[in-house]
Design an enzyme around this catalytic site. Structure first.
Site, short mmCIF file in Angstrom:
data_model
loop_
_atom_site.label_atom_id
_atom_site.label_comp_id
_atom_site.label_asym_id
_atom_site.label_seq_id
_atom_site.Cartn_x
_atom_site.Cartn_y
_atom_site.Cartn_z
N GLN A 1 0.84 -1.20 0.00
CA GLN A 1 0.00 0.00 0.00
C GLN A 1 0.87 1.25 0.00
OE1 GLN A 1 -3.41 -0.59 3.10
NE2 GLN A 1 -1.83 -2.06 3.61
N ASN A 2 2.17 1.05 0.16
CA ASN A 2 3.06 2.20 0.33
C ASN A 2 3.34 2.90 -0.99
OD1 ASN A 2 3.07 1.42 2.93
ND2 ASN A 2 5.12 0.54 2.94
N VAL A 3 3.56 4.18 -0.88
CA VAL A 3 3.79 5.00 -2.08
C VAL A 3 5.23 5.52 -2.11
CG1 VAL A 3 1.36 5.70 -2.22
CG2 VAL A 3 2.95 7.11 -0.90
N HIS B 1 -1.64 1.69 -4.08
CA HIS B 1 -2.02 3.09 -3.86
C HIS B 1 -1.12 4.05 -4.63
CE1 HIS B 1 -4.11 1.82 0.16
NE2 HIS B 1 -4.82 1.53 -0.91
N CYS C 1 -2.14 18.84 -21.76
CA CYS C 1 -3.54 19.29 -21.76
C CYS C 1 -3.78 20.49 -20.82
CB CYS C 1 -4.47 18.14 -21.38
SG CYS C 1 -4.29 17.62 -19.67
N GLY D 1 3.00 -4.38 8.99
CA GLY D 1 2.99 -2.93 9.21
C GLY D 1 1.81 -2.21 8.60
N SER E 1 -2.37 -1.12 9.38
CA SER E 1 -3.45 -1.08 10.37
C SER E 1 -4.65 -1.92 9.94
CB SER E 1 -3.89 0.37 10.62
OG SER E 1 -4.28 0.97 9.39
N PRO F 1 3.67 -4.05 15.76
CA PRO F 1 3.81 -3.88 17.21
C PRO F 1 2.48 -3.64 17.92
CG PRO F 1 4.63 -1.94 16.04
CD PRO F 1 4.26 -2.94 15.00
N ALA G 1 8.93 -4.24 12.29
CA ALA G 1 9.28 -5.07 11.13
C ALA G 1 10.79 -5.18 10.93
CB ALA G 1 8.63 -4.47 9.88
C1 BJW Z 1 4.63 -0.84 12.42
C2 BJW Z 1 5.79 -0.20 12.80
C3 BJW Z 1 6.99 -0.90 12.63
C4 BJW Z 1 4.14 1.16 13.15
N1 BJW Z 1 6.97 -2.13 12.14
N2 BJW Z 1 4.64 -2.06 11.93
C5 BJW Z 1 -15.48 -0.63 2.74
C6 BJW Z 1 -15.82 -0.32 4.02
C7 BJW Z 1 -15.55 0.94 4.54
C8 BJW Z 1 -14.96 1.94 3.78
C9 BJW Z 1 -14.63 1.63 2.48
C10 BJW Z 1 -14.89 0.36 1.98
N3 BJW Z 1 -14.44 0.33 0.69
C11 BJW Z 1 -13.91 1.54 0.39
C12 BJW Z 1 -14.02 2.34 1.47
C13 BJW Z 1 -13.57 3.75 1.55
C14 BJW Z 1 -12.09 3.92 1.77
C15 BJW Z 1 -11.73 3.27 3.10
O1 BJW Z 1 -11.19 2.18 3.18
N4 BJW Z 1 -12.00 3.98 4.20
C16 BJW Z 1 -11.69 3.47 5.53
C17 BJW Z 1 -10.51 4.25 6.11
C18 BJW Z 1 -12.92 3.60 6.35
N5 BJW Z 1 -11.32 3.35 0.69
C19 BJW Z 1 -11.13 4.03 -0.44
O2 BJW Z 1 -11.63 5.15 -0.62
C20 BJW Z 1 -10.30 3.40 -1.52
N6 BJW Z 1 -10.98 3.50 -2.76
C21 BJW Z 1 -12.00 2.72 -3.07
O3 BJW Z 1 -12.35 1.77 -2.41
O4 BJW Z 1 -12.61 3.11 -4.22
C22 BJW Z 1 -13.81 2.43 -4.65
C23 BJW Z 1 -14.11 2.94 -6.03
C24 BJW Z 1 -14.39 2.04 -7.03
C25 BJW Z 1 -14.68 2.50 -8.31
C26 BJW Z 1 -14.67 3.87 -8.58
C27 BJW Z 1 -14.38 4.78 -7.59
C28 BJW Z 1 -14.10 4.31 -6.30
C29 BJW Z 1 -9.00 4.16 -1.72
C30 BJW Z 1 -8.10 4.09 -0.54
C31 BJW Z 1 -6.88 5.00 -0.77
C32 BJW Z 1 -6.00 5.10 0.45
N7 BJW Z 1 -5.08 6.16 0.25
C33 BJW Z 1 -4.07 6.41 1.26
C34 BJW Z 1 -3.29 7.71 0.89
C35 BJW Z 1 -2.34 7.44 -0.26
C36 BJW Z 1 -1.66 8.70 -0.69
C37 BJW Z 1 -0.79 9.29 0.38
O5 BJW Z 1 0.26 8.69 0.72
O6 BJW Z 1 -1.12 10.37 0.88
O7 BJW Z 1 -3.20 5.28 1.38
S1 BJW Z 1 -4.76 6.59 2.92
C38 BJW Z 1 -3.41 5.80 3.72
O8 BJW Z 1 -3.91 4.60 4.35
C39 BJW Z 1 -2.45 5.34 2.61
C40 BJW Z 1 -2.08 3.96 3.08
O9 BJW Z 1 -1.60 3.18 2.01
C41 BJW Z 1 -3.38 3.45 3.68
C42 BJW Z 1 -3.20 2.32 4.64
O10 BJW Z 1 -2.48 2.73 5.74
P1 BJW Z 1 -1.42 1.75 6.42
O11 BJW Z 1 -0.32 1.47 5.47
O12 BJW Z 1 -2.11 0.61 7.00
O13 BJW Z 1 -0.80 2.72 7.53
P2 BJW Z 1 -1.37 3.05 8.98
O14 BJW Z 1 -0.72 4.28 9.44
O15 BJW Z 1 -2.85 3.00 9.01
O16 BJW Z 1 -0.88 1.82 9.88
C43 BJW Z 1 0.49 1.63 10.13
C44 BJW Z 1 0.64 0.34 10.92
O17 BJW Z 1 2.02 0.10 11.09
C45 BJW Z 1 0.01 0.41 12.31
O18 BJW Z 1 -0.77 -0.76 12.53
C46 BJW Z 1 1.23 0.40 13.25
O19 BJW Z 1 0.99 -0.29 14.48
C47 BJW Z 1 2.24 -0.31 12.42
N8 BJW Z 1 3.64 0.01 12.73
N9 BJW Z 1 5.50 1.04 13.32
C48 BJW Z 1 5.80 -2.69 11.84
N10 BJW Z 1 8.20 -0.33 13.02
#
Ligand code: BJW
Length: 250
Positions: free
Chosen positions: A111-113, A129, A159, A196, A198, A223, A240
């Site tokens: 999921q990382n960018v 992502h 464009c 890593g 959530s 963690p 990790a």
């Molecule tokens: C460690 C550590 C260490 C710390 N070692 N671990 C169904 C139900 C409900 C909602 C939805 C659903 N389907 C879709 C949705 C809506 C939405 C969504 O999911 N919302 C929820 C939040 C409620 N999803 C979307 O909108 C997605 N689109 C979609 O579904 O479109 C449908 C569609 C179809 C057709 C046409 C049009 C639409 C898109 C999601 C895009 C997410 N974008 C982001 C931003 C990217 C750009 C940027 O970088 O700014 O992506 S949000 C952000 O969250 C980023 C990440 O990739 C993503 C996930 O986060 P991640 O990686 O899990 O990070 P954290 O911070 O949450 O967690 C870190 C973890 O690491 C923690 O657990 C720590 O404990 C741990 N940790 N230190 C190991 N050292």
């Protein structure tokens, strides 16, 4: 001196990985934390503890205030350009090579960018992502290779639409080919490794559950607990960069 006995989940997870004929891995922001890239949802250090996602990571936010959104991503782009992969990223490269050497399938989905898996040397990386290092135009998704950093935001040379980061914002569809490949890998995996993340953001959050449903063993490395923790086959609680090298060691 003898090595200390590994905890049961670690030993069992290592054994399962070494036997698996197909391994799928999903990574999230936590794997890059020890490279100095902030996560999103960690309480004190996560980006969303200081910024509201709806102000920065949606197409509506960009339309309302493109300069602020462009500048925020430009800062993040500059930051990831100066960081290095850590031991967690490197361990996944070793795991991929070991899997391929014994003829096993290995699929890395992130999921990382930040591009750190590619920087570490991972082969195929499925980016769900997008990638912060890439830029495209808002209206027609024309990729941009160079742009004028003095403009906030610059415009597309084809464009004239505004340029934006090539990442997936909330409410936007994930790249279909990447999502299809990730779902296929989760469905075919004997072992699924979730590192890593959530496990909150869909559709990526459903991948480990799809793997479980298809009969895979699921290993979580994190963690802190997540919605996956209670369902995972083995939980390795810790950073990790400390756990992955042990998991990937021959
Ligand atoms: C460690 C550590 C260490 C710390 N070692 N671990 C169904 C139900 C409900 C909602 C939805 C659903 N389907 C879709 C949705 C809506 C939405 C969504 O999911 N919302 C929820 C939040 C409620 N999803 C979307 O909108 C997605 N689109 C979609 O579904 O479109 C449908 C569609 C179809 C057709 C046409 C049009 C639409 C898109 C999601 C895009 C997410 N974008 C982001 C931003 C990217 C750009 C940027 O970088 O700014 O992506 S949000 C952000 O969250 C980023 C990440 O990739 C993503 C996930 O986060 P991640 O990686 O899990 O990070 P954290 O911070 O949450 O967690 C870190 C973890 O690491 C923690 O657990 C720590 O404990 C741990 N940790 N230190 C190991 N050292």
């Amino acid at each position: 001196m003898a090595h200390p006995t590994p905890p049961p989940d670690l030993a069992a997870a290592r054994a399962a990985l070494s036997r698996a004929r197909s391994i799928a891995v999903l990574t999230g922001a936590g794997i890059s934390a020890e490279s100095g890239v902030p996560t999103f949802r960690d309480a004190l250090t996560g980006l969303w503890s200081r910024f509201r996602p709806e102000d920065l990571a949606t197409p509506e936010a960009f339309s309302a205030d493109p300069a602020t959104v462009w500048s925020w991503y430009a800062d993040r782009r500059a930051r990831v350009a100066s960081v290095q992969p850590n031991a967690g990223h490197h361990a996944l490269v070793a795991m991929e090579r070991a899997a391929h050497a014994r003829g096993a399938a290995f699929t890395l989905v992130t999921q990382n960018v930040d591009g750190l898996h590619q920087a570490a040397g991972s082969g195929t990386v499925i980016e769900l992502h997008g990638n912060l290092r890439r830029v495209k135009c808002f209206d027609r998704h024309h990729p941009a290779v160079t742009w004028d950093e003095r403009e906030t935001p610059p415009r597309c040379t084809q464009c004239a639409s505004l340029l934006r980061p090539d990442v997936v914002w909330f409410g936007e569809a994930l790249p279909q080919a990447a999502l299809d490949a990730a779902c296929a890998a989760a469905g075919a995996a004997q072992v699924f490794l979730s590192i890593g993340t959530s496990t909150l953001v869909e559709p990526a959050a459903s991948l480990p559950f799809a793997a479980l449903q298809a009969g895979a063993c699921v290993i979580e490395v994190n963690p802190a607990p997540t919605p996956l923790t209670a369902h995972a086959t083995w939980v390795l609680a810790g950073p990790a960069a400390a756990i992955m090298p042990v998991l990937a060691a021959p």
